[in-house]
Scaffold this motif. Structure first.
Motif, PDB file in Angstrom:
ATOM      1  N   SER A 276       0.848  -1.190   0.000  1.00  0.00           N
ATOM      2  CA  SER A 276       0.000   0.000   0.000  1.00  0.00           C
ATOM      3  C   SER A 276       0.885   1.242   0.000  1.00  0.00           C
ATOM      4  N   VAL A 277       0.371   2.329  -0.578  1.00  0.00           N
ATOM      5  CA  VAL A 277       1.125   3.577  -0.678  1.00  0.00           C
ATOM      6  C   VAL A 277       0.383   4.676   0.064  1.00  0.00           C
ATOM      7  N   TYR A 278       1.089   5.353   0.968  1.00  0.00           N
ATOM      8  CA  TYR A 278       0.520   6.436   1.766  1.00  0.00           C
ATOM      9  C   TYR A 278       1.248   7.746   1.447  1.00  0.00           C
ATOM     10  N   THR A 279       0.509   8.853   1.486  1.00  0.00           N
ATOM     11  CA  THR A 279       1.109  10.168   1.268  1.00  0.00           C
ATOM     12  C   THR A 279       0.686  11.135   2.366  1.00  0.00           C
ATOM     13  N   TRP A 280       1.539  12.137   2.624  1.00  0.00           N
ATOM     14  CA  TRP A 280       1.203  13.198   3.569  1.00  0.00           C
ATOM     15  C   TRP A 280       2.130  14.378   3.345  1.00  0.00           C
ATOM     16  N   LEU A 288       0.072  15.260  -3.218  1.00  0.00           N
ATOM     17  CA  LEU A 288      -0.293  14.070  -2.449  1.00  0.00           C
ATOM     18  C   LEU A 288      -1.135  13.088  -3.266  1.00  0.00           C
ATOM     19  N   GLY A 289      -1.597  13.512  -4.431  1.00  0.00           N
ATOM     20  CA  GLY A 289      -2.359  12.609  -5.286  1.00  0.00           C
ATOM     21  C   GLY A 289      -3.723  12.254  -4.753  1.00  0.00           C
ATOM     22  N   PRO A 320      -1.186  10.426   7.195  1.00  0.00           N
ATOM     23  CA  PRO A 320      -0.847   9.547   6.069  1.00  0.00           C
ATOM     24  C   PRO A 320      -2.103   8.845   5.558  1.00  0.00           C
ATOM     25  N   THR A 321      -2.357   8.974   4.276  1.00  0.00           N
ATOM     26  CA  THR A 321      -3.568   8.432   3.679  1.00  0.00           C
ATOM     27  C   THR A 321      -3.221   7.534   2.503  1.00  0.00           C
ATOM     28  N   GLU A 322      -3.887   6.387   2.444  1.00  0.00           N
ATOM     29  CA  GLU A 322      -3.619   5.418   1.382  1.00  0.00           C
ATOM     30  C   GLU A 322      -4.177   5.929   0.053  1.00  0.00           C
ATOM     31  N   ILE A 323      -3.365   5.832  -0.993  1.00  0.00           N
ATOM     32  CA  ILE A 323      -3.782   6.198  -2.343  1.00  0.00           C
ATOM     33  C   ILE A 323      -3.934   4.898  -3.122  1.00  0.00           C
TER      34      ILE A 323
END
Length: 396
Positions: A276-280, A288-289, A320-323
């Motif tokens: 899984s990929v997370y962005t912040w 952040l997509g 951090p949120t999963e994309i």
């Protein structure tokens, strides 16, 4: 045996010839690079320079060279790729804004380029040829990982120890002196000992932003420190930097271990062990997509998957949120304020800042959600590399 590279494309900012195309015009869509080294292992970029590392350890460079960051012994920009002569085999390379650091096959550190903030650890302000970084002490460490920030450098030694040097005004070096003062800058590697429950933390990777830093432990835990103006430390944004490494709670990533971290100037990405990929962090360009969450009449927020990107996208997000579109990505790379990813179904996606066309959709409009790169002429990207505002794709 890996399939041979059949084409290389570059696009985005090109003021210094960093696209390797022989001129200085930006490209809003990928342009076919006619001459490129075979067996490319890694592509990285700085503010305006580009490095290609081959499988046999050769280094090929182009772009901005006003501080000697290409390592060619002079300060003239180069708009076509050339090999750095008289340089032994390298294992890893990293770019700051206008400095370069590399790890040799003997696990030693080399550096060149700008040293105005001590990011090379040397006395000269400009170094135009690769020089060895000397680490004081009786036991000279060997190095396994390195990363360049705007004007600071991070490294991990083969025994898992964290080392930092260069600019430190925003706390990006991760340590204070005996009087709890943050160093403005430091021109020699400092061993930054991090402990958890009285046990030394061992690190395997580092990722430097403009004014913040991150490191990944061998237990899959992320540590962050430095500037938090844009929530890049996974905390509500604040003008007060974190002066020492802060451990991110694994529950932020649904309890999964992290297997890699990636940093732009002010945003971050992490890939978990379940892919899984997370962005912040900062998001005013869409880096952040993720779209803005719509506030519903009952006060709840609409799920991200159902939300629509708008011009009101939050300027940052500390959670951090999963994309989901990036899950199982084969590769991820962060530029200054944009990112690229190759998905499991071989699509090349781009998003974020697009002023110079780095999102490759033919426009200069920022891209808020990961969007497929146009103009590869049917080629399938197998490897990508980015600089602050430019991109490369190697295709098979």
């Amino acid at each position: 045996m890996a399939a041979p590279i059949t084409a290389v494309f570059s696009w985005g900012a090109n003021s210094y010839g960093q696209l390797g195309l022989g001129h200085h015009r930006d490209h809003l869509l990928p342009e076919n690079l006619k001459n490129f080294p075979e067996d490319v292992k890694t592509i990285v970029g700085g503010g305006g320079h580009t490095l290609f590392l081959t499988g046999n350890g050769e280094l090929h460079v182009c772009g901005s060279n006003n501080k000697g960051q290409l390592g060619l012994g002079h300060t003239s920009d180069i708009s076509k790729l050339v090999r750095v002569p008289d340089l032994g085999p390298l294992k890893q390379i990293a770019c700051g804004w206008n400095h370069t650091v590399a790890i040799t096959e003997n696990d030693e550190l080399l550096c060149w380029g700008s040293n105005t903030h001590g990011q090379l650890t040397l006395k000269e302000s400009i170094v135009t040829k690769p020089r060895k970084i000397e680490v004081s002490g009786s036991d000279c460490p060997r190095f396994a990982a390195v990363s360049g920030g705007l004007r600071h450098t991070l490294a991990v030694s083969t025994d898992g120890q964290l080392w930092t040097w260069g600019a430190g005004k925003k706390g990006q070096l991760g340590w204070t002196d005996s009087k709890m003062r943050v160093p403005q800058q430091w021109n020699k590697p400092v061993h930054n000992l991090v402990k958890e429950d009285e046990v030394d933390v061992k690190f395997v990777q580092v990722a430097a932003g403009a004014y913040h830093s991150a490191a990944l432990s061998d237990m899959g835990v992320v540590y962050v420190w430095g500037c938090n103006k844009w929530s890049q430390l996974a905390q509500p944004k604040s003008p007060n930097p974190k002066q020492t490494p802060q451990r991110l709670d694994p529950t932020l990533f649904d309890g999964f271990r992290i297997k890699s971290i990636h940093s732009g100037w002010t945003h971050m990405m992490a890939v978990t062990e379940d892919e899984s990929v997370y962005t912040w962090g900062r998001n005013d360009y869409g880096q952040l997509g993720r779209p803005a969450a719509k506030v519903l009449a009952n006060g709840n927020t609409e799920s991200e998957s159902n939300a629509t990107p708008t011009n009101t996208t939050p300027d940052c997000c500390h959670i951090p949120t999963e994309i989901s579109i990036l899950n199982n990505a084969k590769q991820i790379a962060c530029g200054a304020e944009h990112s690229l990813a190759i998905t499991k179904d071989n699509k090349l996606l781009a998003w974020g800042w697009n002023e110079h066309g780095m999102c490759a959709d033919g426009t200069k409009t920022n891209v808020l959600l990961p969007k497929q790169v146009q103009g590869l002429d049917g080629h399938v990207a197998s490897k990508v590399g980015v600089g602050a505002g430019h991109c490369y794709a190697f295709c098979q």
